[in-house]
Write a protein that holds these residues in place. Structure first.
Motif, PDB file in Angstrom:
ATOM      1  N   UNK A 143      51.735  79.848 111.220  1.00 59.58           N
ATOM      2  CA  UNK A 143      50.412  79.378 111.585  1.00 59.58           C
ATOM      3  C   UNK A 143      49.460  80.490 111.966  1.00 59.58           C
ATOM      4  N   UNK A 144      49.714  81.720 111.536  1.00 57.17           N
ATOM      5  CA  UNK A 144      48.837  82.844 111.875  1.00 57.17           C
ATOM      6  C   UNK A 144      48.095  83.356 110.645  1.00 57.17           C
ATOM      7  N   UNK A 145      46.840  83.729 110.868  1.00 55.21           N
ATOM      8  CA  UNK A 145      46.069  84.460 109.868  1.00 55.21           C
ATOM      9  C   UNK A 145      45.772  85.821 110.480  1.00 55.21           C
ATOM     10  N   UNK A 146      46.131  86.896 109.765  1.00 52.99           N
ATOM     11  CA  UNK A 146      45.980  88.247 110.303  1.00 52.99           C
ATOM     12  C   UNK A 146      45.082  89.057 109.390  1.00 52.99           C
ATOM     13  N   UNK A 147      44.166  89.784 109.986  1.00 52.12           N
ATOM     14  CA  UNK A 147      43.240  90.606 109.218  1.00 52.12           C
ATOM     15  C   UNK A 147      41.908  89.907 109.020  1.00 52.12           C
ATOM     16  N   UNK A 148      40.890  90.685 108.680  1.00 53.29           N
ATOM     17  CA  UNK A 148      39.530  90.161 108.585  1.00 53.29           C
ATOM     18  C   UNK A 148      39.383  89.089 107.514  1.00 53.29           C
ATOM     19  N   UNK A 149      39.903  89.331 106.340  1.00 50.83           N
ATOM     20  CA  UNK A 149      39.721  88.372 105.244  1.00 50.83           C
ATOM     21  C   UNK A 149      40.359  87.025 105.554  1.00 50.83           C
ATOM     22  N   UNK A 150      41.633  87.025 105.959  1.00 48.75           N
ATOM     23  CA  UNK A 150      42.322  85.769 106.278  1.00 48.75           C
ATOM     24  C   UNK A 150      41.661  85.062 107.454  1.00 48.75           C
ATOM     25  N   UNK A 151      41.277  85.828 108.475  1.00 46.28           N
ATOM     26  CA  UNK A 151      40.671  85.239 109.669  1.00 46.28           C
ATOM     27  C   UNK A 151      39.305  84.643 109.353  1.00 46.28           C
ATOM     28  N   UNK A 152      38.496  85.349 108.582  1.00 47.15           N
ATOM     29  CA  UNK A 152      37.171  84.841 108.237  1.00 47.15           C
ATOM     30  C   UNK A 152      37.282  83.555 107.419  1.00 47.15           C
ATOM     31  N   UNK A 153      38.225  83.496 106.501  1.00 43.46           N
ATOM     32  CA  UNK A 153      38.418  82.287 105.701  1.00 43.46           C
ATOM     33  C   UNK A 153      38.861  81.117 106.579  1.00 43.46           C
ATOM     34  N   UNK A 154      39.804  81.365 107.500  1.00 41.37           N
ATOM     35  CA  UNK A 154      40.300  80.297 108.374  1.00 41.37           C
ATOM     36  C   UNK A 154      39.214  79.826 109.338  1.00 41.37           C
ATOM     37  N   UNK A 155      38.428  80.766 109.872  1.00 40.16           N
ATOM     38  CA  UNK A 155      37.351  80.396 110.785  1.00 40.16           C
ATOM     39  C   UNK A 155      36.256  79.623 110.064  1.00 40.16           C
ATOM     40  N   UNK A 199      34.228  98.893 114.315  1.00 38.96           N
ATOM     41  CA  UNK A 199      33.163  98.328 113.480  1.00 38.96           C
ATOM     42  C   UNK A 199      32.417  97.235 114.241  1.00 38.96           C
ATOM     43  N   UNK A 200      31.142  97.472 114.512  1.00 35.79           N
ATOM     44  CA  UNK A 200      30.333  96.491 115.242  1.00 35.79           C
ATOM     45  C   UNK A 200      30.099  95.230 114.417  1.00 35.79           C
ATOM     46  N   UNK A 201      29.965  95.375 113.095  1.00 36.43           N
ATOM     47  CA  UNK A 201      29.744  94.218 112.228  1.00 36.43           C
ATOM     48  C   UNK A 201      30.947  93.282 112.236  1.00 36.43           C
ATOM     49  N   UNK A 202      32.129  93.864 112.310  1.00 39.91           N
ATOM     50  CA  UNK A 202      33.379  93.111 112.359  1.00 39.91           C
ATOM     51  C   UNK A 202      33.376  92.190 113.581  1.00 39.91           C
ATOM     52  N   UNK A 203      33.035  92.750 114.740  1.00 38.20           N
ATOM     53  CA  UNK A 203      33.014  91.979 115.987  1.00 38.20           C
ATOM     54  C   UNK A 203      31.930  90.905 115.919  1.00 38.20           C
ATOM     55  N   UNK A 204      30.752  91.256 115.400  1.00 36.99           N
ATOM     56  CA  UNK A 204      29.659  90.289 115.291  1.00 36.99           C
ATOM     57  C   UNK A 204      30.034  89.115 114.396  1.00 36.99           C
ATOM     58  N   UNK A 205      30.682  89.400 113.264  1.00 36.13           N
ATOM     59  CA  UNK A 205      31.076  88.354 112.327  1.00 36.13           C
ATOM     60  C   UNK A 205      32.052  87.384 112.966  1.00 36.13           C
ATOM     61  N   UNK A 206      33.098  87.907 113.581  1.00 39.28           N
ATOM     62  CA  UNK A 206      34.120  87.047 114.174  1.00 39.28           C
ATOM     63  C   UNK A 206      33.545  86.240 115.336  1.00 39.28           C
ATOM     64  N   UNK A 207      32.756  86.889 116.194  1.00 41.25           N
ATOM     65  CA  UNK A 207      32.157  86.166 117.323  1.00 41.25           C
ATOM     66  C   UNK A 207      31.190  85.085 116.843  1.00 41.25           C
ATOM     67  N   UNK A 208      30.416  85.371 115.795  1.00 43.42           N
ATOM     68  CA  UNK A 208      29.475  84.386 115.268  1.00 43.42           C
ATOM     69  C   UNK A 208      30.190  83.189 114.656  1.00 43.42           C
ATOM     70  N   UNK A 259      46.238  95.639 114.522  1.00 36.77           N
ATOM     71  CA  UNK A 259      45.571  94.469 113.977  1.00 36.77           C
ATOM     72  C   UNK A 259      44.336  94.186 114.832  1.00 36.77           C
ATOM     73  N   UNK A 260      43.186  93.985 114.202  1.00 40.63           N
ATOM     74  CA  UNK A 260      41.955  93.780 114.956  1.00 40.63           C
ATOM     75  C   UNK A 260      41.653  92.314 115.222  1.00 40.63           C
ATOM     76  N   UNK A 261      42.162  91.420 114.394  1.00 37.10           N
ATOM     77  CA  UNK A 261      41.848  90.004 114.556  1.00 37.10           C
ATOM     78  C   UNK A 261      43.029  89.152 114.103  1.00 37.10           C
ATOM     79  N   UNK A 262      43.329  88.131 114.896  1.00 34.40           N
ATOM     80  CA  UNK A 262      44.374  87.164 114.564  1.00 34.40           C
ATOM     81  C   UNK A 262      43.822  85.778 114.858  1.00 34.40           C
TER      82      UNK A 262
END
Length: 147
Positions: free
Chosen positions: A46-58, A74-83, A122-125
């Motif tokens: 049940x985990x998505x790891x990495x920017x691509x998988x996380x962005x798709x799941x979110x 990467x500031x854009x990375x944080x902005x994308x996930x938080x948004x 890993x930056x995002x899960x």
């Protein structure tokens, strides 16, 4: 060969030993609870790891929980996930170290002694499936409710 009347004896001491390890003195910290939830989600795929998988799941609203590293370069990375988390009202929690999050997310090899080796940061899960209900899950849900 066994007869139909034979009963198999089950040793109940083994079951008692497993259950005595679970309860611990005191309340579980949020970090320990997060580690337990990530481990259960990893076991149940049940985990998505990495920017691509996380962005798709979110974006598809499949996520229950998002874990982001504070020290991401990467500031854009944080902005994308938080948004994405804010848009879909998904709980977001931040941790301090990418290597620690990589270990919790299963991005490492375990040696014979049980110590993690070759840890990948890993930056995002994203947790898509909690797996089983646990004490750690209840602690995290209480944390988000009271925040």
């Amino acid at each position: 060969m066994s007869d139909a009347g034979d009963e198999i004896q089950v040793d109940e001491a083994a079951a008692v030993e497993v259950t005595t390890d679970a309860p611990r003195a005191g309340k579980m910290s949020v970090e320990e609870a997060l580690q337990q939830v990530l481990k259960n989600a990893l076991v149940h795929d049940g985990l998505a790891r990495g920017l691509r998988e996380c962005a798709k799941a979110l974006d598809k609203c499949q996520a229950h929980l998002c874990v982001l590293v504070e020290t991401c370069t990467e500031a854009e990375y944080i902005k994308l996930v938080e948004a994405l988390c804010a848009e879909h009202k998904i709980n977001l929690i931040k941790v301090g170290d990418a290597k620690v999050l990589g270990t919790w997310a299963g991005l490492c090899k375990i040696d014979k002694e049980g110590n993690p080796r070759k840890i990948v940061g890993c930056s995002c899960v994203v947790v898509k499936d909690y797996g089983v209900e646990s004490e750690g899950l209840h602690v995290l849900l209480d944390y988000f409710k009271n925040r």
